[in-house]
Design a protein around this motif. Sequence first.
Motif, short mmCIF file in Angstrom:
data_model
loop_
_atom_site.label_atom_id
_atom_site.label_comp_id
_atom_site.label_asym_id
_atom_site.label_seq_id
_atom_site.Cartn_x
_atom_site.Cartn_y
_atom_site.Cartn_z
N TYR A 1 0.84 -1.20 0.00
CA TYR A 1 0.00 0.00 0.00
C TYR A 1 0.88 1.26 0.00
CZ TYR A 1 -3.30 3.57 1.61
OH TYR A 1 -4.05 4.71 1.74
N ALA B 1 -3.86 7.34 -6.73
CA ALA B 1 -4.46 7.18 -5.40
C ALA B 1 -5.50 8.27 -5.10
CB ALA B 1 -3.38 7.18 -4.33
N THR C 1 -11.16 4.94 -5.88
CA THR C 1 -11.74 4.67 -4.56
C THR C 1 -10.83 3.74 -3.76
OG1 THR C 1 -12.95 2.69 -5.25
CG2 THR C 1 -14.08 4.83 -5.54
N GLN C 2 -11.03 3.74 -2.45
CA GLN C 2 -10.27 2.82 -1.58
C GLN C 2 -10.60 1.37 -1.93
OE1 GLN C 2 -7.78 3.83 0.65
NE2 GLN C 2 -8.16 5.66 -0.55
N PRO D 1 -11.40 -4.27 1.28
CA PRO D 1 -11.49 -2.86 1.67
C PRO D 1 -11.39 -2.66 3.18
CG PRO D 1 -13.18 -3.38 0.05
CD PRO D 1 -12.52 -4.68 0.44
N LEU E 1 -7.77 -2.78 4.17
CA LEU E 1 -7.14 -1.52 3.78
C LEU E 1 -7.50 -0.41 4.76
CD1 LEU E 1 -5.38 0.15 1.92
CD2 LEU E 1 -7.37 0.46 0.42
N SER E 2 -8.74 -0.39 5.23
CA SER E 2 -9.15 0.60 6.23
C SER E 2 -8.33 0.45 7.51
CB SER E 2 -10.63 0.47 6.57
OG SER E 2 -11.41 0.92 5.50
N ARG F 1 -4.90 1.86 6.86
CA ARG F 1 -4.95 3.32 6.81
C ARG F 1 -5.13 3.91 8.21
NH1 ARG F 1 -9.02 5.64 3.61
NH2 ARG F 1 -7.65 7.40 3.26
#
Length: 192
Positions: A153, A164, A168-169, A180, A183-184, A187
């Motif tokens: 990432y 990026a 969208t994410q 997703p 990934l959240s 982040r």
Amino acid sequence: MIDNAILKNVAKHISLDQDETAYFLSILKQKKYPKKSNILKEGEICHTINFVQSGTLRAFYRDTEGKESTIMFAISDWWITDMSCFISQQPAMLNIETIEESTIFHLQKEDLDELYIKIPKFERFFRVIMQNAYIREQLRVIQNLSLSAEQRYHIFLNKYPQVAQQVTQKQIASYLGITPEFLSMIRSNKNK
């Protein structure tokens, strides 16, 4: 009217005289697409290689259960196609869609083949483009095999900051091969 962007892209690798420029521009087809338009659908014959004049595109594979895996993105000044199917003129394995309103230059396979004959230096141009794409994809495979999702990432953010910002994410997660939700988590850990 044809934008200068494609000529600047070509000029990165080869020089064209006035007649060569005129011929090249004469075989391009320019088209504007609204957001979420299909440029190529899985199963269609892939007839074109595409230059993104403006906008953002995504190429993705959809498995039998409907799960999408993003293979690549393309923003302004990038080329995109389903290369294997374009070269072999076989049904596409990928779907290519616009993420936002986009203007695309299409170059047909038969026109590209003729371009190689009429202006042989275009073989060099597309060889360099394809070599760069091959290197990028080889590095991506190695990173997927050897690095954590978090490392991948961060590499993605550093290497493709413009992409990026425009996708969208969920699409980034699909590109990285993670959910997703995961990934959240990555982040949120970064922001701590």
